[in-house]
Design a protein around this motif. Structure first.
Motif, PDB file in Angstrom:
ATOM      1  N   PHE A  90       0.817  -1.217   0.000  1.00  0.00           N
ATOM      2  CA  PHE A  90       0.000   0.000   0.000  1.00  0.00           C
ATOM      3  C   PHE A  90       0.851   1.268   0.000  1.00  0.00           C
ATOM      4  O   PHE A  90       0.396   2.313  -0.445  1.00  0.00           O
ATOM      5  N   MET A  91       2.079   1.189   0.501  1.00  0.00           N
ATOM      6  CA  MET A  91       2.899   2.391   0.660  1.00  0.00           C
ATOM      7  C   MET A  91       3.870   2.648  -0.489  1.00  0.00           C
ATOM      8  O   MET A  91       4.417   3.747  -0.587  1.00  0.00           O
ATOM      9  N   VAL A  92       4.085   1.687  -1.366  1.00  0.00           N
ATOM     10  CA  VAL A  92       5.116   1.858  -2.385  1.00  0.00           C
ATOM     11  C   VAL A  92       4.781   2.987  -3.355  1.00  0.00           C
ATOM     12  O   VAL A  92       5.674   3.720  -3.779  1.00  0.00           O
ATOM     13  N   ARG A  93       3.522   3.202  -3.684  1.00  0.00           N
ATOM     14  CA  ARG A  93       3.185   4.313  -4.582  1.00  0.00           C
ATOM     15  C   ARG A  93       3.218   5.662  -3.872  1.00  0.00           C
ATOM     16  O   ARG A  93       3.867   6.579  -4.347  1.00  0.00           O
ATOM     17  N   PRO A  94       2.517   5.822  -2.746  1.00  0.00           N
ATOM     18  CA  PRO A  94       2.535   7.149  -2.124  1.00  0.00           C
ATOM     19  C   PRO A  94       3.897   7.547  -1.551  1.00  0.00           C
ATOM     20  O   PRO A  94       4.267   8.714  -1.591  1.00  0.00           O
ATOM     21  N   ALA A  95       4.666   6.602  -1.025  1.00  0.00           N
ATOM     22  CA  ALA A  95       5.947   6.945  -0.398  1.00  0.00           C
ATOM     23  C   ALA A  95       7.108   6.866  -1.381  1.00  0.00           C
ATOM     24  O   ALA A  95       8.209   7.302  -1.068  1.00  0.00           O
ATOM     25  N   GLY A  96       6.892   6.298  -2.555  1.00  0.00           N
ATOM     26  CA  GLY A  96       7.972   6.148  -3.519  1.00  0.00           C
ATOM     27  C   GLY A  96       8.739   4.859  -3.272  1.00  0.00           C
ATOM     28  O   GLY A  96       8.753   4.309  -2.169  1.00  0.00           O
ATOM     29  N   PHE A  97       9.388   4.371  -4.321  1.00  0.00           N
ATOM     30  CA  PHE A  97      10.081   3.092  -4.254  1.00  0.00           C
ATOM     31  C   PHE A  97      11.263   3.117  -3.293  1.00  0.00           C
ATOM     32  O   PHE A  97      11.430   2.186  -2.496  1.00  0.00           O
ATOM     33  N   LEU A  98      12.088   4.140  -3.358  1.00  0.00           N
ATOM     34  CA  LEU A  98      13.307   4.161  -2.562  1.00  0.00           C
ATOM     35  C   LEU A  98      13.017   4.150  -1.064  1.00  0.00           C
ATOM     36  O   LEU A  98      13.606   3.359  -0.312  1.00  0.00           O
ATOM     37  N   ILE A  99      12.110   4.990  -0.626  1.00  0.00           N
ATOM     38  CA  ILE A  99      11.819   5.088   0.808  1.00  0.00           C
ATOM     39  C   ILE A  99      11.068   3.848   1.293  1.00  0.00           C
ATOM     40  O   ILE A  99      11.444   3.243   2.307  1.00  0.00           O
ATOM     41  N   SER A 100      10.004   3.461   0.593  1.00  0.00           N
ATOM     42  CA  SER A 100       9.184   2.345   1.074  1.00  0.00           C
ATOM     43  C   SER A 100       9.955   1.020   1.050  1.00  0.00           C
ATOM     44  O   SER A 100       9.866   0.235   1.999  1.00  0.00           O
ATOM     45  N   THR A 101      10.734   0.784   0.012  1.00  0.00           N
ATOM     46  CA  THR A 101      11.471  -0.477  -0.070  1.00  0.00           C
ATOM     47  C   THR A 101      12.611  -0.512   0.942  1.00  0.00           C
ATOM     48  O   THR A 101      12.873  -1.551   1.553  1.00  0.00           O
ATOM     49  N   SER A 102      13.284   0.610   1.139  1.00  0.00           N
ATOM     50  CA  SER A 102      14.333   0.659   2.171  1.00  0.00           C
ATOM     51  C   SER A 102      13.748   0.388   3.550  1.00  0.00           C
ATOM     52  O   SER A 102      14.304  -0.384   4.336  1.00  0.00           O
ATOM     53  N   MET A 103      12.613   1.004   3.846  1.00  0.00           N
ATOM     54  CA  MET A 103      11.978   0.780   5.148  1.00  0.00           C
ATOM     55  C   MET A 103      11.513  -0.672   5.285  1.00  0.00           C
ATOM     56  O   MET A 103      11.646  -1.276   6.358  1.00  0.00           O
ATOM     57  N   PHE A 104      10.984  -1.236   4.228  1.00  0.00           N
ATOM     58  CA  PHE A 104      10.563  -2.637   4.249  1.00  0.00           C
ATOM     59  C   PHE A 104      11.737  -3.543   4.589  1.00  0.00           C
ATOM     60  O   PHE A 104      11.628  -4.437   5.438  1.00  0.00           O
ATOM     61  N   LEU A 105      12.871  -3.339   3.922  1.00  0.00           N
ATOM     62  CA  LEU A 105      14.037  -4.185   4.185  1.00  0.00           C
ATOM     63  C   LEU A 105      14.602  -3.967   5.581  1.00  0.00           C
ATOM     64  O   LEU A 105      14.967  -4.929   6.262  1.00  0.00           O
ATOM     65  N   PRO A 147       8.348  10.116  -2.984  1.00  0.00           N
ATOM     66  CA  PRO A 147       6.940  10.497  -2.827  1.00  0.00           C
ATOM     67  C   PRO A 147       6.613  11.736  -3.636  1.00  0.00           C
ATOM     68  O   PRO A 147       7.489  12.514  -3.999  1.00  0.00           O
ATOM     69  N   PHE A 148       5.329  11.940  -3.896  1.00  0.00           N
ATOM     70  CA  PHE A 148       4.898  13.024  -4.772  1.00  0.00           C
ATOM     71  C   PHE A 148       5.331  14.398  -4.281  1.00  0.00           C
ATOM     72  O   PHE A 148       5.642  15.268  -5.052  1.00  0.00           O
ATOM     73  N   PHE A 149       5.426  14.608  -2.956  1.00  0.00           N
ATOM     74  CA  PHE A 149       5.786  15.929  -2.438  1.00  0.00           C
ATOM     75  C   PHE A 149       7.279  16.215  -2.516  1.00  0.00           C
ATOM     76  O   PHE A 149       7.712  17.344  -2.323  1.00  0.00           O
ATOM     77  N   LEU A 150       8.106  15.206  -2.822  1.00  0.00           N
ATOM     78  CA  LEU A 150       9.550  15.417  -2.985  1.00  0.00           C
ATOM     79  C   LEU A 150       9.988  15.396  -4.442  1.00  0.00           C
ATOM     80  O   LEU A 150      11.156  15.583  -4.742  1.00  0.00           O
TER      81      LEU A 150
END
Length: 152
Positions: A90-105, A147-150
């Motif tokens: 659910f977070m990969v689109r709104p948070a962006g790939f780099l942030i969401s995937t890093s946090m997931f790992l 994310p869209f705001f960055l």
């Protein structure tokens, strides 16, 4: 034929590969791709055939015949990982790939027992960034990095 851990895994993998092979045939081809040697279906077809062959070998020749002990499995950790993967999805689109995937790992490695913050950061962030670079610049598959705001 007793159902050992290896055979159960092989059966599950065989089912997955058969479904994957079926779904790979649902990939739509553009008119100019129909007669091409390499199409969007090629890699899924190759992977499914390899998976079916290897899972059949695992079912026929298991490495061990240990019976599965369901009480030995860490069900709580498995459920936490399922929840973590759902949140990531659910977070990969709104948070962006780099942030969401890093946090997931980082969270996933932490759940598996890694406590060194330096290791968590030095493994997950370069891995995610390297994969993003490979996808975007090596394979020309655009993945929204931030994310869209960055986004600039």
């Amino acid at each position: 034929m007793a159902l050992s851990k290896d055979r159960i895994g092989g059966i599950l993998l065989l089912i997955f590969c058969i479904v994957y092979a079926y779904l790979s045939q649902q990939i739509k081809l553009l008119p100019f791709q129909a007669n091409g040697a390499f199409t969007p279906r090629t890699m899924p077809e190759v992977l499914s055939v390899l998976g079916i062959g290897l899972s059949t070998l695992v079912i026929a020749f298991p490495a061990n015949n240990d019976r599965p002990q369901l009480s030995e499995l860490n069900w709580k950790l498995g459920l936490v990982f399922l929840a973590l993967m759902s949140v990531y999805g659910f977070m990969v689109r709104p948070a962006g790939f780099l942030i969401s995937t890093s946090m997931f790992l980082i969270i996933g490695f932490g759940l598996l027992g890694e406590r060194s913050i330096a290791k968590l950061l030095l493994v997950s962030i370069p891995l995610v960034f390297g994969f993003w670079v490979l996808m975007n610049f090596g394979l020309n598959v655009f993945i929204e990095p931030l994310p869209f705001f960055l986004r600039g």
